[in-house]
Design an enzyme around this catalytic site. Sequence first.
Site, PDB file in Angstrom:
ATOM      1  N   GLU A 160       0.920  -1.181  -0.087  1.00 40.12           N
ATOM      2  CA  GLU A 160      -0.157  -0.029   0.061  1.00 40.12           C
ATOM      3  C   GLU A 160       1.005   1.326   0.022  1.00 40.12           C
ATOM      4  O   GLU A 160       1.446   1.679   0.978  1.00 40.12           O
ATOM      5  CB  GLU A 160      -0.924  -0.113   1.403  1.00 40.12           C
ATOM      6  CG  GLU A 160      -1.874  -1.299   1.441  1.00 40.12           C
ATOM      7  CD  GLU A 160      -2.709  -1.466   0.233  1.00 40.12           C
ATOM      8  OE1 GLU A 160      -3.149  -0.463  -0.381  1.00 40.12           O
ATOM      9  OE2 GLU A 160      -3.245  -2.717  -0.022  1.00 40.12           O
ATOM     10  N   CYS A 220      -1.479   9.535   2.044  1.00 43.62           N
ATOM     11  CA  CYS A 220      -1.211   9.403   0.920  1.00 43.62           C
ATOM     12  C   CYS A 220      -1.954   9.462  -0.393  1.00 43.62           C
ATOM     13  O   CYS A 220      -1.654   9.434  -1.352  1.00 43.62           O
ATOM     14  CB  CYS A 220      -1.121   7.551   0.987  1.00 43.62           C
ATOM     15  SG  CYS A 220      -2.570   6.814   1.583  1.00 43.62           S
TER      16      CYS A 220
END
Length: 534
Positions: A224, A258
């Site tokens: 991720e 993110c």
Amino acid sequence: MALFELPPFKHTLIDDIPSIVSRLRKTYSSQKTRPAEYRIRQLRQLYWAMVDNEKELLEALDRDLRKSTFETYAAEINFITNEIIFATQSLHQWMKDETPADIALMDKLLTPKIRKDPLGVVLITGPFNFPVHLSFSPMIGAIAAGNTVVLKPSEQCPNSAAVMQKIMETALDQDCYACVQGAVPETTALLDQHWDKIFFTGSARTARIVAQAAIKNLTPVALELGGRNPAIVSKHANIRLAARRLLWSKTMNAGQVCMSQNYILADRVVVPDLIQELRVAMKEFFPGGAKKSADFSRIVNINSFNRIKKMLDESSGKVVIGGALDAEELFIEPTVIEVTDPRDSVLVEESFGPLLPILPVDNLDHAISTANEIHETPLGIYAFGTLAETDKVLAGTRSGGASINDGLFHGIIPNLPFGGVGDSGSGSYRGRASFDCFTHRRSIIHTPSWMEPMLALRYPPFTNTTKLHRYNRMTLLKPDFDRNNNQKINIFWYLLTLGSGTAKSGAFRATMLAAVAFLLKRYTCGELRLRRIQ
Ligand code: NAD
């Protein structure tokens, strides 16, 4: 003085790591984690430990990131408690054997099914920005799927990591779930162990180290990663709405997200309005300025602060809003920069901070080609404009996910699978996807003994060609296309489906036709009857 005594952050002894992992492997082999009831009990205990340690979590996140109470509840605590409830309520359903679709009639005699097996002993390493959410969320999936788990939280948020360890040690079975604390040396020692899956959230740079370590044992990985996400604002977009939403997604956690946009590509005709609306929104969000606001986080540490400052210093763009920095307070003001060069430092590197660079573009095609040049596979894309324009952006780009007319919101919708593509990551999780991420779908058949005479043709010797003929008759599919790519029409199938392609929609159409015929008949009969009465 601190409101709460928080547990101390203690590095796990590197020498202890092999024995922790072998303890968990031994328990996994004992099948203790197999029953649904066991997993549900662990998850429920985790829920109550989260509730019991709420104040400690608030304090820890305040100390680590100066995260606001609202953001800590919304994006850390509540997200996890909701995810636990959803998992415990859904687990029996998720664990059920599945009967695969599209199995040939003959093969159905073998009762094929897919069983949901746990993977085994898994490692989860967390990042710093949402230290609780991004560590516990995959862990919930791993527990639900029946794995034993080592969690390594980010050492960059030591207070949150220590509270998480306390939560795990009070709530969870220590023979099955362990929290290992540390930085690079401890993670390196963990990566030396043999895992059945590694779930990593963090930077692409560290992901390469993780993937290299995993390859030694052919361990599957979920990565991720993130960053460098474009927002695209067309000349037809609602500029006030775009400004508010993009400012929200870039000031949450001081831009250390993110999924937030790394830069904005805006049609040059709307750039002045966009800057003006960002200025207005900034005043609305932080009336006394971001520095004084209790709702604006701090940068995690001085290394990160210096990295973001360097990006700003190296930019040839013009700061049009904000620009204040305070190293002592680790404060960076939300800063809008108008840039002209698509290779500018604030565009091509991931800022992971509250920078909002705007690059004016000529039109939508220019925006799409620029976004693709900067990063072909970002974690998210945020398009603002008409439906036709946002569809065009989706068709012309790739990304892990996308929010249309919004920034990053798709990434915080519970149960919507979340993950990257290409170099923004692989694998997804959240809700059901988290369970699937840590599950092996094991295909199983049972061949009944009474089928032996039918199966005899699979055994040698094959000298007699009738075996092959019979085998082909039973298994070979006939193409429904010719050499010129023309679709062949099977007249029987056509009649059955009334030309609709599928038996289901054919059946639907047939029912509708029958209903119309029935009504017509009734109507005309009714008419006739009426006439007769008259
Ligand atoms: P990071 O890569 O520095 O650290 C992540 C984890 O890896 C930490 O637990 C750390 O201890 C460990 N680690 C760091 N260096 C290591 C090394 N050399 N060897 C072994 N382990 C090492 O990432 P971060 O600073 O915590 O997070 C920021 C990055 O993570 C950003 O790039 C951001 O985009 C990305 N991120 C992605 C997601 C997502 O869900 N896609 C979420 C949050 C953050």
